[in-house]
Motif scaffolding. Sequence first.
Motif, short mmCIF file in Angstrom:
data_model
loop_
_atom_site.label_atom_id
_atom_site.label_comp_id
_atom_site.label_asym_id
_atom_site.label_seq_id
_atom_site.Cartn_x
_atom_site.Cartn_y
_atom_site.Cartn_z
N ARG A 114 0.84 -1.20 0.00
CA ARG A 114 0.00 0.00 0.00
C ARG A 114 0.87 1.24 0.00
O ARG A 114 0.45 2.30 -0.42
N LEU A 115 2.08 1.11 0.53
CA LEU A 115 3.09 2.17 0.48
C LEU A 115 4.41 1.51 0.10
O LEU A 115 4.91 0.65 0.81
N LEU A 116 4.95 1.92 -1.04
CA LEU A 116 6.20 1.35 -1.54
C LEU A 116 7.32 2.37 -1.33
O LEU A 116 7.25 3.50 -1.82
N LEU A 117 8.35 1.97 -0.58
CA LEU A 117 9.49 2.83 -0.30
C LEU A 117 10.62 2.45 -1.25
O LEU A 117 11.13 1.34 -1.20
N LEU A 118 11.01 3.37 -2.10
CA LEU A 118 12.06 3.12 -3.08
C LEU A 118 13.28 3.96 -2.73
O LEU A 118 13.23 5.20 -2.76
N ASP A 119 14.39 3.30 -2.41
CA ASP A 119 15.61 4.00 -2.04
C ASP A 119 16.56 4.04 -3.24
O ASP A 119 17.22 3.06 -3.57
N GLU A 120 16.57 5.18 -3.91
CA GLU A 120 17.40 5.42 -5.10
C GLU A 120 17.23 4.32 -6.15
O GLU A 120 18.18 3.60 -6.50
N PRO A 121 16.03 4.18 -6.70
CA PRO A 121 15.78 3.11 -7.67
C PRO A 121 16.55 3.26 -8.97
O PRO A 121 16.67 2.29 -9.72
N MET A 122 17.06 4.46 -9.26
CA MET A 122 17.81 4.64 -10.50
C MET A 122 19.32 4.49 -10.30
O MET A 122 20.09 4.59 -11.25
N SER A 123 19.76 4.23 -9.07
CA SER A 123 21.19 4.12 -8.79
C SER A 123 21.78 2.90 -9.48
O SER A 123 21.27 1.79 -9.37
N GLY A 124 22.88 3.10 -10.20
CA GLY A 124 23.56 2.00 -10.87
C GLY A 124 22.84 1.47 -12.09
O GLY A 124 23.19 0.40 -12.60
N VAL A 125 21.85 2.22 -12.58
CA VAL A 125 21.05 1.78 -13.73
C VAL A 125 21.53 2.49 -14.98
O VAL A 125 21.74 3.72 -14.99
N HIS A 126 21.70 1.74 -16.08
CA HIS A 126 22.11 2.33 -17.34
C HIS A 126 21.04 3.32 -17.82
O HIS A 126 19.84 3.07 -17.68
N PRO A 127 21.47 4.46 -18.39
CA PRO A 127 20.49 5.46 -18.84
C PRO A 127 19.40 4.90 -19.75
O PRO A 127 18.28 5.40 -19.74
N SER A 128 19.72 3.89 -20.53
CA SER A 128 18.71 3.32 -21.43
C SER A 128 17.58 2.63 -20.69
O SER A 128 16.49 2.44 -21.23
N ILE A 129 17.83 2.23 -19.43
CA ILE A 129 16.82 1.53 -18.63
C ILE A 129 16.07 2.49 -17.72
O ILE A 129 14.95 2.20 -17.29
N ILE A 130 16.65 3.67 -17.45
CA ILE A 130 16.02 4.60 -16.52
C ILE A 130 14.63 5.00 -16.98
O ILE A 130 13.67 5.00 -16.19
N LEU A 131 14.48 5.32 -18.26
CA LEU A 131 13.16 5.72 -18.76
C LEU A 131 12.16 4.57 -18.68
O LEU A 131 10.97 4.78 -18.46
N GLU A 132 12.66 3.35 -18.85
CA GLU A 132 11.79 2.18 -18.73
C GLU A 132 11.27 2.04 -17.30
O GLU A 132 10.06 1.83 -17.09
N ILE A 133 12.15 2.19 -16.33
CA ILE A 133 11.72 2.12 -14.93
C ILE A 133 10.76 3.25 -14.62
O ILE A 133 9.75 3.07 -13.92
N GLN A 134 11.05 4.43 -15.13
CA GLN A 134 10.15 5.57 -14.92
C GLN A 134 8.75 5.25 -15.44
O GLN A 134 7.74 5.55 -14.78
#
Length: 220
Positions: free
Chosen positions: A140-160
């Motif tokens: 019901r509440l999802l805590l995300l601690d730096e979800p883009m850390s260590g992620v290739h730029p090509s995948i960041i938009l996908e996660i977004q």
Amino acid sequence: PGLLGPNGAGKSTFMAVLARTLPASSGTIVFDGQDITNLPAYKRARLGLVRTFQLPSEFARLTVLENLLVAAPDNRGDSLFGALLGRRYWIADERRLVAEARGLLARFGMTAKESDYAGTMSGGQKRLVEIMRALMLRPRLLLLDEPMSGVHPSIILEIQHYLEALRAEGLTILMVEHELHMVERLCDSVVVMAQGKVIGSGTMAELRRQPEIVDAYLVG
């Protein structure tokens, strides 16, 4: 909501206290009207308060599918009593949870990876595994601690894209993130911390009008 601040501001510590991976030294934590200050982490997760971590925390020697099933609740075969009763007792739960996990894999474009070991995944894929595993707990509440850390730029938009879809479905997400453009796109409100204290809050547009916060934390 988003949580911003310089390194050492206390952001990850705050997330850990919320999830009870660290105990609160003072104050009260209330979740959906219930005082959970003294509840252990697993009981908070059962209430729907679920977190991911700054560093990838996959089970490297389990497959991607198994990583998701590890987090799945409500499987009667997980107890010693249920296991002793045998396959007929828990097989319906197992099939239901496998179908649920495969549904998430399909949604996140990871179906072809379900039998791969999680330790062989890229940084971005490990983030997706971690988010999917959290979703298996039906948060019901999802805590995300730096979800883009260590992620290739090509995948960041996908996660977004996936996070935007989850938010649109009504899931509340609290995110610590240094990528300001991601915070601006994903977070309706933002809190800025420094040295363990809140020094500002509001939308990113409002925060950009506060010179002391812009000069210290929002330059660029």
